[in-house]
Motif scaffolding. Structure first.
Motif, PDB file in Angstrom:
ATOM      1  N   ASN A 194       2.244  17.435   2.533  1.00  0.00           N
ATOM      2  CA  ASN A 194       1.006  17.045   2.818  1.00  0.00           C
ATOM      3  C   ASN A 194       0.437  16.105   1.909  1.00  0.00           C
ATOM      4  N   TYR A 195      -0.049  14.905   2.310  1.00  0.00           N
ATOM      5  CA  TYR A 195      -0.512  13.733   1.563  1.00  0.00           C
ATOM      6  C   TYR A 195      -1.398  12.885   2.413  1.00  0.00           C
ATOM      7  N   ASP A 196      -2.573  12.883   1.837  1.00  0.00           N
ATOM      8  CA  ASP A 196      -3.662  12.172   2.622  1.00  0.00           C
ATOM      9  C   ASP A 196      -4.615  11.408   1.562  1.00  0.00           C
ATOM     10  N   GLN A 197      -3.940  11.033   0.509  1.00  0.00           N
ATOM     11  CA  GLN A 197      -4.902  10.440  -0.553  1.00  0.00           C
ATOM     12  C   GLN A 197      -4.304   9.030  -0.663  1.00  0.00           C
ATOM     13  N   TRP A 198      -3.837   8.388   0.313  1.00  0.00           N
ATOM     14  CA  TRP A 198      -3.467   7.193   0.571  1.00  0.00           C
ATOM     15  C   TRP A 198      -4.380   5.807  -0.086  1.00  0.00           C
ATOM     16  N   ALA A 199      -3.984   5.148  -0.971  1.00  0.00           N
ATOM     17  CA  ALA A 199      -5.030   3.965  -1.373  1.00  0.00           C
ATOM     18  C   ALA A 199      -4.912   2.722  -0.217  1.00  0.00           C
ATOM     19  N   PRO A 200      -5.541   1.949  -0.191  1.00  0.00           N
ATOM     20  CA  PRO A 200      -5.626   0.679   0.641  1.00  0.00           C
ATOM     21  C   PRO A 200      -4.270   0.017   0.296  1.00  0.00           C
ATOM     22  N   ARG A 201      -3.804  -0.002  -0.721  1.00  0.00           N
ATOM     23  CA  ARG A 201      -2.362  -0.474  -1.139  1.00  0.00           C
ATOM     24  C   ARG A 201      -1.513   0.510  -2.164  1.00  0.00           C
ATOM     25  N   GLU A 202      -0.633   0.699  -1.848  1.00  0.00           N
ATOM     26  CA  GLU A 202       0.179   1.255  -2.419  1.00  0.00           C
ATOM     27  C   GLU A 202       1.558   0.795  -2.754  1.00  0.00           C
ATOM     28  N   VAL A 203       2.052   0.774  -4.054  1.00  0.00           N
ATOM     29  CA  VAL A 203       3.194  -0.010  -4.418  1.00  0.00           C
ATOM     30  C   VAL A 203       4.156   1.143  -5.201  1.00  0.00           C
ATOM     31  N   LEU A 204       5.151   1.347  -4.840  1.00  0.00           N
ATOM     32  CA  LEU A 204       6.269   2.036  -5.481  1.00  0.00           C
ATOM     33  C   LEU A 204       7.515   1.526  -5.824  1.00  0.00           C
ATOM     34  N   CYS A 205       8.007   1.540  -7.120  1.00  0.00           N
ATOM     35  CA  CYS A 205       9.063   0.848  -7.691  1.00  0.00           C
ATOM     36  C   CYS A 205      10.163   1.984  -8.117  1.00  0.00           C
ATOM     37  N   THR A 206      11.162   2.007  -7.599  1.00  0.00           N
ATOM     38  CA  THR A 206      12.219   3.208  -7.864  1.00  0.00           C
ATOM     39  C   THR A 206      13.266   2.441  -8.530  1.00  0.00           C
ATOM     40  N   ARG A 207      14.424   3.244  -8.535  1.00  0.00           N
ATOM     41  CA  ARG A 207      15.655   2.514  -9.230  1.00  0.00           C
ATOM     42  C   ARG A 207      16.460   1.550  -8.577  1.00  0.00           C
ATOM     43  N   ASN A 208      16.095   1.967  -6.968  1.00  0.00           N
ATOM     44  CA  ASN A 208      16.949   0.958  -6.418  1.00  0.00           C
ATOM     45  C   ASN A 208      16.015   0.142  -5.138  1.00  0.00           C
ATOM     46  N   TYR A 209      14.887   0.443  -5.089  1.00  0.00           N
ATOM     47  CA  TYR A 209      13.968  -0.287  -4.162  1.00  0.00           C
ATOM     48  C   TYR A 209      12.547  -0.428  -4.681  1.00  0.00           C
ATOM     49  N   MET A 210      11.786  -1.459  -3.731  1.00  0.00           N
ATOM     50  CA  MET A 210      10.566  -1.643  -3.952  1.00  0.00           C
ATOM     51  C   MET A 210       9.847  -1.453  -2.735  1.00  0.00           C
ATOM     52  N   GLU A 211       8.777  -0.646  -2.619  1.00  0.00           N
ATOM     53  CA  GLU A 211       8.068  -0.428  -1.459  1.00  0.00           C
ATOM     54  C   GLU A 211       6.429  -0.633  -1.424  1.00  0.00           C
ATOM     55  N   VAL A 212       5.966  -1.513  -0.644  1.00  0.00           N
ATOM     56  CA  VAL A 212       4.538  -1.519  -0.469  1.00  0.00           C
ATOM     57  C   VAL A 212       4.155  -1.377   0.837  1.00  0.00           C
ATOM     58  N   SER A 213       3.031  -0.558   0.724  1.00  0.00           N
ATOM     59  CA  SER A 213       2.265  -0.140   2.106  1.00  0.00           C
ATOM     60  C   SER A 213       0.780  -0.434   1.981  1.00  0.00           C
ATOM     61  N   VAL A 214       0.154  -0.998   3.150  1.00  0.00           N
ATOM     62  CA  VAL A 214      -1.200  -1.445   3.082  1.00  0.00           C
ATOM     63  C   VAL A 214      -1.901  -0.868   4.277  1.00  0.00           C
ATOM     64  N   ASN A 215      -3.097  -0.831   4.288  1.00  0.00           N
ATOM     65  CA  ASN A 215      -4.137  -0.103   5.069  1.00  0.00           C
ATOM     66  C   ASN A 215      -4.829  -1.209   5.637  1.00  0.00           C
ATOM     67  N   ARG A 216      -5.279  -1.517   6.639  1.00  0.00           N
ATOM     68  CA  ARG A 216      -4.613  -0.765   7.743  1.00  0.00           C
ATOM     69  C   ARG A 216      -4.636  -1.810   8.922  1.00  0.00           C
ATOM     70  N   LEU A 217      -3.773  -1.476  10.141  1.00  0.00           N
ATOM     71  CA  LEU A 217      -3.874  -2.406  11.196  1.00  0.00           C
ATOM     72  C   LEU A 217      -4.840  -2.282  11.976  1.00  0.00           C
ATOM     73  N   PRO A 218      -5.241  -3.431  12.685  1.00  0.00           N
ATOM     74  CA  PRO A 218      -6.395  -3.308  13.697  1.00  0.00           C
ATOM     75  C   PRO A 218      -6.036  -2.327  14.871  1.00  0.00           C
ATOM     76  N   GLU A 219      -6.821  -1.792  15.371  1.00  0.00           N
ATOM     77  CA  GLU A 219      -6.596  -0.645  16.421  1.00  0.00           C
ATOM     78  C   GLU A 219      -5.793  -1.353  17.680  1.00  0.00           C
ATOM     79  N   GLU A 220      -5.944  -2.622  17.766  1.00  0.00           N
ATOM     80  CA  GLU A 220      -5.349  -3.399  19.020  1.00  0.00           C
ATOM     81  C   GLU A 220      -3.843  -3.438  18.754  1.00  0.00           C
ATOM     82  N   ILE A 221      -3.358  -3.184  17.595  1.00  0.00           N
ATOM     83  CA  ILE A 221      -1.912  -3.356  17.272  1.00  0.00           C
ATOM     84  C   ILE A 221      -1.505  -2.129  17.339  1.00  0.00           C
TER      85      ILE A 221
END
Length: 915
Positions: free
Chosen positions: A146-173
Motif C-alpha cells: 500500500n502506497y499513496d504518498q505519490w509526489a506530483p513527480r517521482e524519479v527512480l534511478c536503479t542499477r539498470n533502469y531510470m523511471e519517471v512518473s508524473v501526475n496527472r492526466l486529464p480526466e478525458e484521457i
C-alpha cells in the motif's frame, strides 16, 4: 482553422498546468504498510519488504545453495521470464552478492503489478532454482504493498533502469489499465506482450518525442518495440528506460556525469492534443576513493530542476533501498551533507553494509568493496509542485591490489617448513599446490603427509598454512658445500575465486640452510701385516667415491681388500705390501708404510675426508750369513718418487739386483766382492757396501715443459754393514740417507696441553681443584704455582716460562697488571721477588716438563687505596728443544738488593691506566 488552433492552445495550456499543479507541500515522512506483518519465510528463505514506491524481494543463500536462480514476473496465468532487457523495460532490478543472496527491486508501477487506484499494488513473482539432475525448485511470492504518498513527480534511478512518473492526466484521457488475461487472448501486437491494451483509442497516446538532445519522434508502438516502458494509470504517466537505450544521452552536471532520459508525450482527442514533458536524470559517476573513504558527489542543481529557487523538503540516506535514520548513520560512520553545488555522501571503506569481493587481474590478487547506498531527495520549486527523487547507486571501488603476504614460521630445529600465505577474502579457495614434483589437490597433498590448513580470522578473511617436512620429496635439497645443505620449498598456490571460478596463482619460495651434513670419517689400525680401515658413512649414505692411494675403488679392489659393509660402515683390509701403500722410511728390521684413503664427492669434486695411516711393519732388510754372503733389500720410498729400483747397483756398478720390480730391489753378493769395503777392529771385521744408482746416475724428473730436471737432492744411498766376530755374525746398522732439510715423517698427530695450577704447600704433592677457587690467603702468605706439560713423554721437550703476571680481573689483558716473571726471569722491580723452585730429578717422569715458582700473597694499591679484590695469575709458556739454544738457555740478570727487606703491597705503576 483559427478556432481549432485556439482550442489546441487552450488544452495545451490546461494540461501543462494540471501536470504541474500540487495541492499542498508533501510531508517528509512516509508510511510503509507492510503486509503481512511477518514477511520472512523461515522455511523458504524468502523475504519481502515494501519500501515506498518499490517492493524488495530478498532470496537467502540457504535457498539457492550456489545453484542458478531465475526470476519470472506473473500476470495471472501469464508467466514472463525476467530477461535483462525485459527487467529494465518493466521496472525490475536483480542483483546478487558472492554469498548467493539475491535482491530484486520491483517498481510498484511495473508492467505486471495489479494497481488499485494508485494506492494498492499486488506484485506476484516466481523464483526458479536449478536443482540436482536438472530438476527445478519453484517458489511463488505474492506481495501487496500500500502506497499513496505519490509526489506530483517521482524519479527512480536503479542499477539498470531510470523511471519517471508524473501526475496527472486529464480526466478525458483514458488510463492504460491492465487486466490480467490469458496469453491466448492478448492482442497480437508486434511489440512485447507486456504492453497494456486499449492504446489504439484516439483519446490516448498519439506519439512521443525523445530528446537526444535532438528531437526524435516515435509512435507508441515503435517506442515499446524499441524497449522503452510506457504505462498510464488512473492518475499517472510512467516512462521507463534502460541506461543503454539509444535515445538517452549523457550530460556533465557540476562535474558529475548523468544519464538523461527526456520525453514529451502527446495525447490526442478528436479536437485537441495534450502533451506532457517528462525527464529523468540519473548519475553514473561522481565517486572518489581513498584507502579509508568513499565519497559520492551528487549535483545540487540538476536537469530535473527548472530554476535555482529550490526548497529542499527532505534529504535521506538509505542502504539497499531502505532508509536509515541519523542514529544509524552516526553509528556506521556515514555522513550526508550539502557542500556548495553538491550533496556529499561519505561512506567508510569496509563498512558493515557492504562487502569485499576478490578479483584476479593479470594473475594478481585484487579486491573491491561493494555497497549500494540510496540517496532520497524531496524538493519543491517556487513553493509549488514537489519532486521525489530516489537513487539506488551501486558502488564498486576500483581494483585494489592486495598481494598476499608470505610469512615464514619455519623452525629449522623441527626440520619442517611452516609458511602462511594471506590474507584472502572469504570467496577465495585454494584449489591446488604445484611443487617441484607435480601438481596436487589439497586433499592429495594432505594425504601425502603435507599439512595444508585454512585459517580464518575474526574479520572474515582467511589465510592458508602449509607445513612440509624437510625430508618430503617435494623439497629440493642442494648441498652447497661439504657440511651445509640448502632445503628449498618452491610452491605455487593455485586459487579459485568463487562464484565465478576465476583462477589465479601465487608463487613463493623459501630456503633454509642447515649445517646438518655428517661427513664420512675414516679410522684405522695396523698389525704386523695389514692395515685395517673402517669408513663411517655419516648421513650422506654411500654417495661418495673412495680412492686408495692413487687408485679409485673398483669392484676388483673391493674383492682384493675383502670389503665388508652395512648401512652405516665399511671395512677393508689392506696388506702393507699392497701396491696402494707407499713406503716412507726403511729401518734395519722394519719398514714404515702408509695408506692414504681419500673420500670425495664426484659431482662437486669435494674432498670429504683425507685420511692417512702410517705404521712400522717388521721386515728383514739386511742379512749377514756365516759363509760370507750378504743380502739387502732396497725399497722405493716416497721421498724419491722417480726412482727405478732395477737401476740401483752396489758400489761396483756391475753388481745389480738379483730381483727387482717397480718397488723393490734385492741384492745378494759375497762379502769380498762388488766393491765391499772392510775395516778391522779388536776381534771384529766390518764389511760395508752401498746401494746407489749405477755409475753415479741421478734420479731424473720431468719439468712442466717435458725437459729433464734435477731435483734439489736426488741422491739415493743405502749403507749396509756386517760385523763378523769369531764364531759370531751380527747385523749392526742400516739407514736411508734423508734429503737435506727434509724431516722424517711424523709418527702421529696430537695436542700438547699446558696447565697452571696452585699447590697447597711447597711439597707440590697436593693441588687445589676447580671447586676450591677462589682461594683465600693472608697478605705475604706464600703461593706455590706449578706449570706442567701434560701427556707428553718426549724427554727432548723442555717447558720454559716466558712471562707470568697478576691482574684484578679474569681477563688476561685487563689492567691493572703486575709482572711476576718477565722473559723467563723474575721481575727485578718486585721487592718480593718470585722464587723458582727446581724440580728434583726422578721425582717426576720428565722434570723438563715442569716449572715451579713461589710468590707472596699481595693486593693492589692505588693512591693509598687498597683494593679488596681477587687477583688472577696468568702465564705464557713455550716449548723448545732441550738441546737447542735460545730461550731454553736464557741467562737471567742478578737480582737487585731489597729495600728495607720487605714489601707489603704492590703499587700500580704510573704507566698503567687506572682500573
Amino acid at each position: 482553422m483559427t478556432w481549432l488552433l485556439g482550442i489546441f492552445t487552450f488544452w495545451l495550456l490546461m494540461v501543462m498546468i494540471l501536470a504541474q499543479k500540487s495541492s499542498n507541500v508533501l510531508s517528509t515522512q512516509r508510511n510503509f504498510n507492510v503486509v503481512p506483518a511477518q514477511n520472512f519465510n523461515q522455511r523458504t528463505g524468502l523475504k519481502t519488504d515494501c519500501l515506498g514506491s518499490y517492493m524488495r524481494l530478498t532470496v537467502d543463500k540457504s535457498l539457492t545453495l550456489g545453484n542458478q536462480v531465475e526470476f519470472d514476473a506473473l500476470n495471472g496465468s501469464q508467466i514472463e521470464p525476467l530477461t535483462p532487457s525485459l527487467a529494465a523495460k518493466c521496472g525490475f532490478s536483480i542483483d546478487s552478492d558472492p554469498w548467493g543472496n539475491y535482491k530484486v527491486f520491483a517498481s510498484l508501477l511495473n508492467c505486471f503489478a495489479a494497481n488499485e487506484d494508485d494506492s494498492e499494488f499486488d506484485v506476484d513473482m516466481r523464483i526458479r532454482v536449478d536443482g540436482v539432475k536438472s530438476e527445478q525448485d519453484v517458489f511463488e511470492v505474492a506481495k501487496t504493498c500500500n502506497y499513496d504518498q505519490w509526489a506530483p513527480r517521482e524519479v527512480l534511478c536503479t542499477r539498470n533502469y531510470m523511471e519517471v512518473s508524473v501526475n496527472r492526466l486529464p480526466e478525458e484521457i483514458t488510463a492504460l489499465r491492465r487486466r490480467p488475461m490469458p496469453r491466448s487472448k492478448m492482442l497480437d501486437y508486434q511489440w512485447t506482450s507486456t504492453v497494456p491494451e486499449a492504446i489504439t483509442s484516439t483519446y490516448n497516446i498519439w506519439r512521443m518525442v525523445f530528446f537526444t538532445p535532438n528531437q526524435k519522434a516515435m509512435l507508441l508502438e515503435d517506442a515499446l518495440r524499441t524497449g522503452y516502458g510506457v504505462t498510464t494509470t488512473r492518475s499517472r504517466l510512467v516512462l521507463r528506460s534502460g541506461y543503454d537505450m539509444p535515445d538517452t544521452y549523457v550530460e556533465n552536471v557540476a562535474g558529475v556525469p548523468m544519464k538523461i532520459f527526456r520525453v514529451t508525450t502527446y495525447f490526442k482527442k478528436q479536437w485537441s492534443v495534450t502533451m506532457l514533458d517528462t525527464v529523468a536524470a540519473c548519475p553514473t559517476g561522481g565517486l572518489s576513493f581513498t584507502d579509508e573513504m568513499i565519497t559520492w558527489n551528487f549535483p545540487r542543481f540538476n536537469p530535473l530542476m527548472r530554476s535555482t529557487q529550490i526548497s529542499i523538503l527532505g534529504m535521506f540516506m538509505g542502504i539497499d533501498g531502505k532508509q536509515i535514520d541519523s542514529a544509524q548513520m552516526t553509528a556506521r560512520g556515514y555522513v550526508l551533507t550539502t557542500v556548495e553545488d553538491h550533496f556529499v555522501m561519505k561512506i567508510p571503506m569496509g563498512g558493515p553494509d557492504g562487502y569485499y569481493k576478490s578479483h584476479a587481474v593479470n594473475n594478481q590478487y585484487h579486491i573491491t568493496y561493494n555497497i549500494e547506498p540510496m540517496l532520497e531527495l524531496l524538493w519543491s520549486e517556487g513553493g509549488m509542485d514537489a519532486t521525489r527523487y530516489k537513487v539506488l547507486f551501486p558502488i564498486k571501488t576500483p581494483f585494489m591490489p592486495r598481494p598476499p603476504q608470505f610469512v615464514d614460521f619455519t623452525d629449522a630445529d623441527q626440520r619442517i617448513f611452516d609458511v602462511l600465505l594471506g590474507p584472502f577474502l572469504y570467496d577465495t579457495e585454494l584449489a591446488n599446490l604445484t611443487f617441484s614434483t607435480g601438481v596436487f589437490t589439497v586433499a592429495e597433498a594432505n594425504a601425502m603427509g603435507i599439512n595444508v590448513q585454512e585459517q580464518r580470522f575474526q574479520n572474515g578473511s582467511k589465510a592458508f598454512r602449509l607445513q612440509v617436512p624437510f625430508a618430503d620429496a617435494v623439497v629440493v635439497r642442494t648441498q652447497v658445500d661439504m657440511t651445509v645443505t640448502v632445503y628449498t620449498l618452491h610452491v605455487t598456490f593455485g586459487f579459485m575465486i568463487l562464484p565465478e571460478y576465476t583462477p589465479f596463482s601465487h608463487t613463493s619460495s623459501v630456503d633454509v640452510s642447515l649445517q646438518d651434513i655428517v661427513l664420512p670419517t675414516v679410522n684405522g689400525t695396523c698389525d704386523e701385516e695389514n692395515f685395517y680401515v673402517v669408513i663411517s658413512f655419516g648421513n650422506l649414505g654411500k654417495n661418495f667415491n673412495i680412492k686408495l692411494g692413487v687408485r679409485d675403488m673398483t669392484p676388483d679392489l673391493r674383492t682384493e681388500y675383502d670389503i665388508k659393509e652395512n648401512a652405516t660402515h665399511m671395512s677393508l683390509t689392506v696388506p702393507f705390501l699392497s701396491s696402494d701403500v707407499v713406503f716412507e722410511l726403511m729401518y734395519p728390521s722394519s719398514l714404515r708404510a702408509r695408506i692414504d684413503v681419500l673420500l670425495w664427492e664426484p659431482m662437486n669434486k669435494w674432498t670429504l675426508s683425507d685420511f692417512s695411516l702410517a705404521c712400522n711393519f717388521p721386515m728383514t732388510m739386511t742379512e749377514c750369513f756365516s759363509n760370507g754372503t750378504m743380502s739387502a733389500l732396497a725399497v722405493k720410498v716416497e721421498s724419491v718418487p722417480q726412482l727405478v729400483p732395477r737401476q740401483l747397483t752396489l758400489t761396483d756398478p756391475s753388481c745389480r739386483p738379483k730381483f727387482s720390480n717397480d718397488r723393490f730391489a734385492y741384492f745378494s753378493f759375497e762379502a769380498n766382492s762388488c766393491g765391499t769395503r772392510r775395516k778391522f777392529y779388536d776381534g771384529v771385521v766390518m764389511y760395508q757396501n752401498e746401494i746407489t744408482l749405477g755409475n753415479g746416475l741421478q734420479v731424473h724428473q720431468q719439468n712442466k715443459k717435458g725437459v729433464p730436471a734435477i731435483p734439489e737432492d736426488p741422491e739415493y744411498r743405502v749403507t749396509m754393514s756386517c760385523f763378523y766376530t769369531l764364531n759370531d755374525t751380527q747385523t749392526v746398522a742400516f739407514f736411508t740417507k734423508p734429503r737435506e732439510n727434509e724431516p722424517l715423517p711424523e709418527t702421529g698427530f696430537g695436542e700438547l696441553q699446558v696447565v697452571l695450577r696452585l699447590a697447597r704447600d711447597g711439597s707440590y704433592s697436593n693441588f687445589y681443584v676447580k671447586e676450591d677457587y677462589p682461594v683465600v690467603q693472608y697478605l705475604r702468605s706464600p703461593l706455590f704455582f706449578e706449570v706442567v706439560l701434560l701427556q707428553s713423554t718426549d724427554p727432548q721437550i723442555e717447558l720454559v716460562l716466558e712471562n707470568c703476571w697478576a691482574t684484578m680481573k679474569e681477563d688476561r689483558n685487563s689492567t691493572p697488571r703486575w709482572d711476576l716473571i718477565v722473559d723467563g726471569c723474575v721481575n727485578l722491580d718486585d721487592h718480593y721477588e718470585t722464587i723458582f723452585h727446581p724440580v728434583i730429578p726422578n721425582s717426576v717422569p720428565n722434570p723438563s716438563h715442569l716449572k715451579r715458582f713461589e710468590i707472596k700473597m699481595f693486593t693492589f694499591v692505588l693512591n693509598d687505596v687498597v683494593f679488596q679484590e681477587q687477583i688472577f695469575v696468568h702465564c705464557d709458556a713455550v716449548l723448545c728443544d732441550a738441546e737447542s739454544d735460545g730461550i731454553c738457555k736464557r741467562q737471567c740478570p742478578s737480582p737487585l738488593p731489597l729495600k728495607n727487606g720487605k714489601k707489603a703491597s704492590l703499587p700500580i705503576p704510573p704507566s698503567t691506566p687506572p682500573p
